[in-house]
Design a protein around this motif. Sequence first.
Motif, mmCIF file in Angstrom:
data_model
loop_
_atom_site.group_PDB
_atom_site.id
_atom_site.type_symbol
_atom_site.label_atom_id
_atom_site.label_comp_id
_atom_site.label_asym_id
_atom_site.label_seq_id
_atom_site.Cartn_x
_atom_site.Cartn_y
_atom_site.Cartn_z
ATOM 1 N N LEU A 109 15.213 -21.681 -25.771
ATOM 2 C CA LEU A 109 15.868 -22.782 -26.485
ATOM 3 C C LEU A 109 14.993 -24.033 -26.518
ATOM 4 C CD1 LEU A 109 18.821 -24.181 -24.270
ATOM 5 C CD2 LEU A 109 16.683 -23.274 -23.424
ATOM 6 N N LYS A 110 13.957 -24.084 -25.674
ATOM 7 C CA LYS A 110 13.069 -25.240 -25.657
ATOM 8 C C LYS A 110 12.214 -25.337 -26.920
ATOM 9 C CE LYS A 110 14.331 -27.318 -21.932
ATOM 10 N NZ LYS A 110 14.839 -26.345 -21.021
ATOM 11 N N HIS A 111 12.192 -24.285 -27.720
ATOM 12 C CA HIS A 111 11.480 -24.376 -28.992
ATOM 13 C C HIS A 111 12.113 -25.474 -29.859
ATOM 14 C CE1 HIS A 111 8.518 -22.595 -31.708
ATOM 15 N NE2 HIS A 111 9.362 -22.854 -32.687
ATOM 16 N N ILE A 151 22.003 -17.214 -24.568
ATOM 17 C CA ILE A 151 20.867 -16.573 -23.908
ATOM 18 C C ILE A 151 19.741 -17.594 -24.045
ATOM 19 C CG2 ILE A 151 19.167 -14.697 -24.009
ATOM 20 C CD1 ILE A 151 21.398 -12.901 -25.145
ATOM 21 N N CYS A 152 19.377 -18.243 -22.933
ATOM 22 C CA CYS A 152 18.422 -19.356 -22.999
ATOM 23 C C CYS A 152 16.988 -18.874 -23.130
ATOM 24 C CB CYS A 152 18.548 -20.232 -21.763
ATOM 25 S SG CYS A 152 20.188 -20.933 -21.583
ATOM 26 N N ASP A 153 16.664 -17.824 -22.388
ATOM 27 C CA ASP A 153 15.353 -17.183 -22.547
ATOM 28 C C ASP A 153 15.446 -15.740 -22.066
ATOM 29 O OD1 ASP A 153 15.367 -17.589 -19.788
ATOM 30 O OD2 ASP A 153 13.418 -18.580 -19.696
ATOM 31 N N PRO A 212 17.285 -16.279 -15.723
ATOM 32 C CA PRO A 212 18.291 -16.628 -14.718
ATOM 33 C C PRO A 212 19.345 -17.623 -15.196
ATOM 34 C CG PRO A 212 16.181 -17.642 -14.190
ATOM 35 C CD PRO A 212 15.919 -16.684 -15.303
ATOM 36 N N SER A 213 18.958 -18.591 -16.037
ATOM 37 C CA SER A 213 19.968 -19.571 -16.472
ATOM 38 C C SER A 213 20.994 -18.915 -17.390
ATOM 39 C CB SER A 213 19.304 -20.764 -17.173
ATOM 40 O OG SER A 213 18.692 -20.384 -18.388
ATOM 41 N N THR A 214 20.610 -17.814 -18.030
ATOM 42 C CA THR A 214 21.568 -17.053 -18.834
ATOM 43 C C THR A 214 22.586 -16.377 -17.913
ATOM 44 O OG1 THR A 214 19.872 -16.710 -20.506
ATOM 45 C CG2 THR A 214 21.768 -15.226 -20.570
ATOM 46 N N GLU A 252 15.307 -21.514 -12.619
ATOM 47 C CA GLU A 252 14.380 -22.206 -13.523
ATOM 48 C C GLU A 252 15.051 -22.608 -14.834
ATOM 49 O OE1 GLU A 252 10.406 -20.711 -14.282
ATOM 50 O OE2 GLU A 252 10.259 -20.060 -12.195
ATOM 51 N N GLY A 253 14.825 -23.859 -15.229
ATOM 52 C CA GLY A 253 15.347 -24.351 -16.495
ATOM 53 C C GLY A 253 16.579 -25.217 -16.342
ATOM 54 N N ILE A 254 17.382 -24.969 -15.303
ATOM 55 C CA ILE A 254 18.606 -25.765 -15.130
ATOM 56 C C ILE A 254 18.741 -26.257 -13.691
ATOM 57 C CG2 ILE A 254 19.884 -24.722 -17.035
ATOM 58 C CD1 ILE A 254 21.331 -22.980 -14.980
ATOM 59 N N ALA A 314 22.635 -27.171 -17.783
ATOM 60 C CA ALA A 314 21.936 -28.423 -18.080
ATOM 61 C C ALA A 314 20.611 -28.475 -17.330
ATOM 62 C CB ALA A 314 22.801 -29.621 -17.703
ATOM 63 N N GLY A 315 19.559 -28.737 -18.093
ATOM 64 C CA GLY A 315 18.230 -28.960 -17.522
ATOM 65 C C GLY A 315 17.861 -30.403 -17.828
ATOM 66 N N THR A 316 17.531 -30.647 -19.105
ATOM 67 C CA THR A 316 17.455 -32.040 -19.531
ATOM 68 C C THR A 316 18.864 -32.587 -19.752
ATOM 69 O OG1 THR A 316 17.415 -31.480 -21.885
ATOM 70 C CG2 THR A 316 15.294 -31.602 -20.776
ATOM 71 N N GLY A 317 19.799 -31.707 -20.116
ATOM 72 C CA GLY A 317 21.128 -32.134 -20.549
ATOM 73 C C GLY A 317 21.186 -32.283 -22.060
ATOM 74 N N GLY A 318 20.070 -32.081 -22.731
ATOM 75 C CA GLY A 318 20.007 -32.291 -24.177
ATOM 76 C C GLY A 318 20.898 -31.345 -24.968
ATOM 77 N N THR A 319 20.932 -30.082 -24.571
ATOM 78 C CA THR A 319 21.755 -29.113 -25.302
ATOM 79 C C THR A 319 23.232 -29.478 -25.201
ATOM 80 O OG1 THR A 319 20.117 -27.389 -24.865
ATOM 81 C CG2 THR A 319 22.312 -26.657 -25.548
ATOM 82 N N SER A 320 23.680 -29.803 -23.984
ATOM 83 C CA SER A 320 25.094 -30.155 -23.828
ATOM 84 C C SER A 320 25.402 -31.471 -24.552
ATOM 85 C CB SER A 320 25.499 -30.228 -22.352
ATOM 86 O OG SER A 320 24.659 -31.086 -21.618
ATOM 87 N N GLY A 345 8.615 -25.491 -16.945
ATOM 88 C CA GLY A 345 7.892 -24.382 -17.556
ATOM 89 C C GLY A 345 8.224 -24.095 -19.001
ATOM 90 N N SER A 346 9.513 -23.847 -19.302
ATOM 91 C CA SER A 346 9.854 -23.420 -20.665
ATOM 92 C C SER A 346 9.506 -24.479 -21.707
ATOM 93 C CB SER A 346 11.351 -23.115 -20.777
ATOM 94 O OG SER A 346 11.671 -22.021 -19.984
ATOM 95 N N THR A 347 9.795 -25.736 -21.404
ATOM 96 C CA THR A 347 9.491 -26.802 -22.350
ATOM 97 C C THR A 347 7.992 -26.874 -22.590
ATOM 98 O OG1 THR A 347 11.373 -28.041 -21.535
ATOM 99 C CG2 THR A 347 9.791 -29.255 -22.869
#
Length: 365
Positions: free
Chosen positions: A63-65, A324-326, A295-297, A251-253, A199-205, A93-95
């Motif tokens: 989703l970081k794309h 499914i985040c990654d 894992p965040s999924t 990782e990611g959240i 929430a990782g950055t919180g941007g998606t939420s 990492g993902s970002t």
Amino acid sequence: MTPSDDIDRSDATARAWSDEAIRLVEADANRSADTHLVRFELPPGWPIDLYFKDESTHPTGSLKHRLARSLFLYALANGWLTEGTTVIESSSGSTAISEAYFARMLNLPFIAVMPASTSTGKIALIEREGGRCHLVDDPTTVYDEARRLAADCGGHYLDQFTFAERATDWRGNNNIAESIFAQLSAERHPVPDWIVVGAGTGGTSATIGRYLRYRRLATRLCVVDVDNSAFLPGWLARDDRVRTGIGSRIEGIGRPRVEPSFVGDVVDRMIAVPDEASLAAMRLLSDRLGRRVGPSTGTNFVGALRVAAGLRARGAAASIVTLICDGGERYHDSYYADDWLAARGLDLAPQRAFLEGVLAGGEWR
Ligand SMILES: *Cc1c(COP(=O)(O)O)cnc(C)c1O
């Protein structure tokens, strides 16, 4: 009149570079397809439809794309990037993988500042896109280290944790929320009761929560959070200054501080998910889907099942959407390696049995 009354700083060369950079990013978006909304079969008798928005199918695998594209466009539109600017990011990492892809597209040097614990698979992906990885032992120092590097080399710190919430157009423009609702339009329950995200950055939420309000949709937003994260305690206390000082193991959240992009006021509900449950769910879902998820999924799946079991207990016919985040390929030598789990004292068997029980019996117990 003095010579300083009228100053023209326009720079045709710089503007032409920026025009071309924005064209390249837009052209990449034009070549890309939307991500799928995958139906997950709950057991017969559950009146609930569960969907996964599959963000693993973006060109850079997560989703970081979306976020990376938004951050680059935001930086370009602000005039923050010029030819040759070194781009720097703090990332788990993902970002960084997605940003390295866009930096290479624009021929800009890229440096990712990441915790030393980041998966080797992710590091390899960043380096394959031509990015450099700068590892730090203490995950809470990534922000300052990124800012320092940017100052030292005259580069630009993208700062996903600050800018994620404002770089994305929450009103639409095919953001993740608009895409989900368009894809649900012919379903039995086209307006989901709940959307469940981490929430990782919180941007998606933040994007989804704002979109729900803007479009006056009845859907509520649930954020799942992991061990050691500051988001849930900060949200509970309505205090953005809450710190845990410990990095997340998912990782990611999960973050050691409440990130500036986390907009708690648009979150309706939060669920704490133990790390063993996230990882057991990651593996269970991978078995059911026939392919590996990250894992965040797994964390999302636990939250979605809990929400589904609650709706089912009330006899509510409804739909739920999560992500499914990654994919799991990045984690074959970590979360999918039994010796890696054992070395960290993580035993997934009890949570696996619990989740299998929920799926078999339909009750959260
Ligand atoms: C970033 C990330 C998330 C969380 O998304 P945010 O919009 O940053 O809150 C979830 N899963 C993975 C794998 C991520 O990289």
